[in-house]
Design a protein around this motif. Structure first.
Motif, mmCIF file in Angstrom:
data_model
loop_
_atom_site.group_PDB
_atom_site.id
_atom_site.type_symbol
_atom_site.label_atom_id
_atom_site.label_comp_id
_atom_site.label_asym_id
_atom_site.label_seq_id
_atom_site.Cartn_x
_atom_site.Cartn_y
_atom_site.Cartn_z
ATOM 1 N N ILE A 162 0.840 -1.206 0.000
ATOM 2 C CA ILE A 162 0.000 0.000 0.000
ATOM 3 C C ILE A 162 0.870 1.249 0.000
ATOM 4 C CG2 ILE A 162 -1.613 1.378 1.371
ATOM 5 C CD1 ILE A 162 -2.942 -1.220 2.249
ATOM 6 N N LEU A 163 1.861 1.301 0.901
ATOM 7 C CA LEU A 163 2.744 2.467 0.977
ATOM 8 C C LEU A 163 3.567 2.627 -0.295
ATOM 9 C CD1 LEU A 163 4.028 2.322 4.683
ATOM 10 C CD2 LEU A 163 2.237 3.763 3.693
ATOM 11 N N THR A 164 4.026 1.502 -0.847
ATOM 12 C CA THR A 164 4.801 1.568 -2.092
ATOM 13 C C THR A 164 3.943 2.095 -3.229
ATOM 14 O OG1 THR A 164 6.119 -0.346 -1.390
ATOM 15 C CG2 THR A 164 6.211 0.257 -3.707
ATOM 16 N N THR A 165 2.693 1.652 -3.303
ATOM 17 C CA THR A 165 1.776 2.120 -4.346
ATOM 18 C C THR A 165 1.523 3.618 -4.211
ATOM 19 O OG1 THR A 165 0.674 -0.037 -4.460
ATOM 20 C CG2 THR A 165 -0.532 1.864 -5.329
ATOM 21 N N ILE A 166 1.291 4.072 -2.988
ATOM 22 C CA ILE A 166 1.052 5.499 -2.748
ATOM 23 C C ILE A 166 2.268 6.320 -3.167
ATOM 24 C CG2 ILE A 166 0.686 7.245 -0.962
ATOM 25 C CD1 ILE A 166 -1.013 5.188 0.536
ATOM 26 N N MET A 167 3.466 5.831 -2.827
ATOM 27 C CA MET A 167 4.693 6.546 -3.195
ATOM 28 C C MET A 167 4.834 6.624 -4.712
ATOM 29 S SD MET A 167 8.680 5.632 -2.458
ATOM 30 C CE MET A 167 8.660 4.423 -3.797
ATOM 31 N N PHE A 168 4.550 5.509 -5.411
ATOM 32 C CA PHE A 168 4.630 5.499 -6.869
ATOM 33 C C PHE A 168 3.608 6.459 -7.474
ATOM 34 C CE2 PHE A 168 6.583 0.989 -7.568
ATOM 35 C CZ PHE A 168 7.741 1.429 -6.956
ATOM 36 N N MET A 169 2.407 6.510 -6.892
ATOM 37 C CA MET A 169 1.365 7.398 -7.398
ATOM 38 C C MET A 169 1.778 8.861 -7.265
ATOM 39 S SD MET A 169 -2.030 5.442 -5.911
ATOM 40 C CE MET A 169 -3.133 6.790 -6.353
ATOM 41 N N TYR A 213 0.034 0.035 -10.684
ATOM 42 C CA TYR A 213 1.212 -0.139 -9.833
ATOM 43 C C TYR A 213 1.126 -1.412 -8.989
ATOM 44 C CZ TYR A 213 2.445 4.656 -11.073
ATOM 45 O OH TYR A 213 2.783 5.795 -11.779
ATOM 46 N N LEU A 214 -0.042 -1.699 -8.428
ATOM 47 C CA LEU A 214 -0.176 -2.895 -7.584
ATOM 48 C C LEU A 214 0.087 -4.176 -8.368
ATOM 49 C CD1 LEU A 214 -3.192 -2.487 -5.109
ATOM 50 C CD2 LEU A 214 -0.827 -3.072 -4.558
#
Length: 285
Positions: free
Chosen positions: A60-67, A87-88
């Motif tokens: 979740i945190l990685t996806t938010i960072m990529f977004m 991204y997920l």
């Protein structure tokens, strides 16, 4: 009366064939395999505040960072897909490969004390890691499905699942084989050259950017650069995974066949190296 091999239930002999995985013996020790799987899966977040929730927090945190960084600031294309789905799909697949590879590559060093005290088929240890990380993948895959079904049923996003979904088990199998083969090779080399312990973590992080996780293959105009990205066997796997669920992306039997062939090669080389080092690694570890 002299003892003969017939008087024993188990006779431990050195391997005579480098490619001999002795699957019958692995099956005999399957209870130990399941015990290692449970240990590896449970021990990761044991005695932590969030416990199993960490399986969801990381993607979740990685996806938010990529977004924020790649989708918001860099304005990188997601081929018209909602950013969380795009991204997920890449993060979940890549996490399984990278975590299984990094942990498997430390098999000999991490289990040196156990290996030096009791006998069991050494290959059980890396196999247990690949299986335990598969359980982690399963948990994170559920997270992906939750987000995926939200966009399918509650938004007008252009998402078109297709018959390629039948290939998902094959994609998981190829990913597991790649991680196991590379892990067997690297852990064997690490017993003598400890530099590989530092190199693998750095290399896996760099390899992520050579995989279409934060960008689609369609955005690469330079054919030479595109071929370089496709030389990474995980590229076709992630593109096929994304295409199967959304209908967006590039699907190619040739690229997928290359990933499968690469997996076979790494498994053969990894097994050869692992079996060779297994006999003497206690002298160098």
């Amino acid at each position: 009366m002299s003892e003969t091999p017939e008087n024993y239930k188990l006779v431990i002999e050195p391997k005579t064939k480098l490619l001999d995985l002795n699957l019958k013996e692995v099956w005999r020790y399957r209870d130990l395999l399941f015990l290692f799987v449970r240990r590896d899966f449970v021990a990761v977040y044991k005695q932590t505040i969030f416990g199993p929730l960490w399986f969801f927090v990381q993607p979740i945190l990685t996806t938010i960072m990529f977004m924020v960084v790649f989708g918001g600031i860099a304005k990188m294309s997601t081929d018209g897909l909602p950013q969380p789905i795009f991204y997920l799909a890449g993060i979940v697949s890549w996490n399984y490969f990278s975590e299984a590879l990094k942990t498997t590559s430390e098999t000999f060093i991490a289990n040196a004390k156990i290996f030096g005290k009791v006998y069991f088929p050494r290959v059980i240890s890396p196999l247990s890691i690949v299986v335990s990380k598969l359980l982690t993948f399963g948990v994170q895959f559920v997270l992906f499905l939750i987000v995926y079904f939200y966009y399918v049923f509650f938004t007008d996003a252009n998402i078109n699942p297709n018959v390629s979904l039948l290939l998902i088990p094959v994609l998981i199998l190829i990913t597991a084989g790649l991680a196991l083969g590379l892990g067997l090779l690297i852990t064997a080399l690490t017993t003598k050259y400890r530099d590989f312990r530092f190199l693998i973590a750095f290399s896996v992080q760099l390899a992520m950017y050579a995989t279409p996780i934060i960008y689609p293959l369609s955005e690469i105009d330079n054919e030479n650069l595109k071929m370089l990205v496709l030389a990474n066997p995980m590229s076709a796997i992630i593109e096929t995974f994304r295409y199967a669920f959304t209908g967006v992306g590039e699907f190619s039997w040739v690229n997928l066949g290359y990933s499968f062939f690469t997996m076979i090669v790494f498994l053969l080389i990894g097994t050869l190296t692992f079996n060779k080092v297994e006999k003497t690694f206690m002298d160098t570890v």
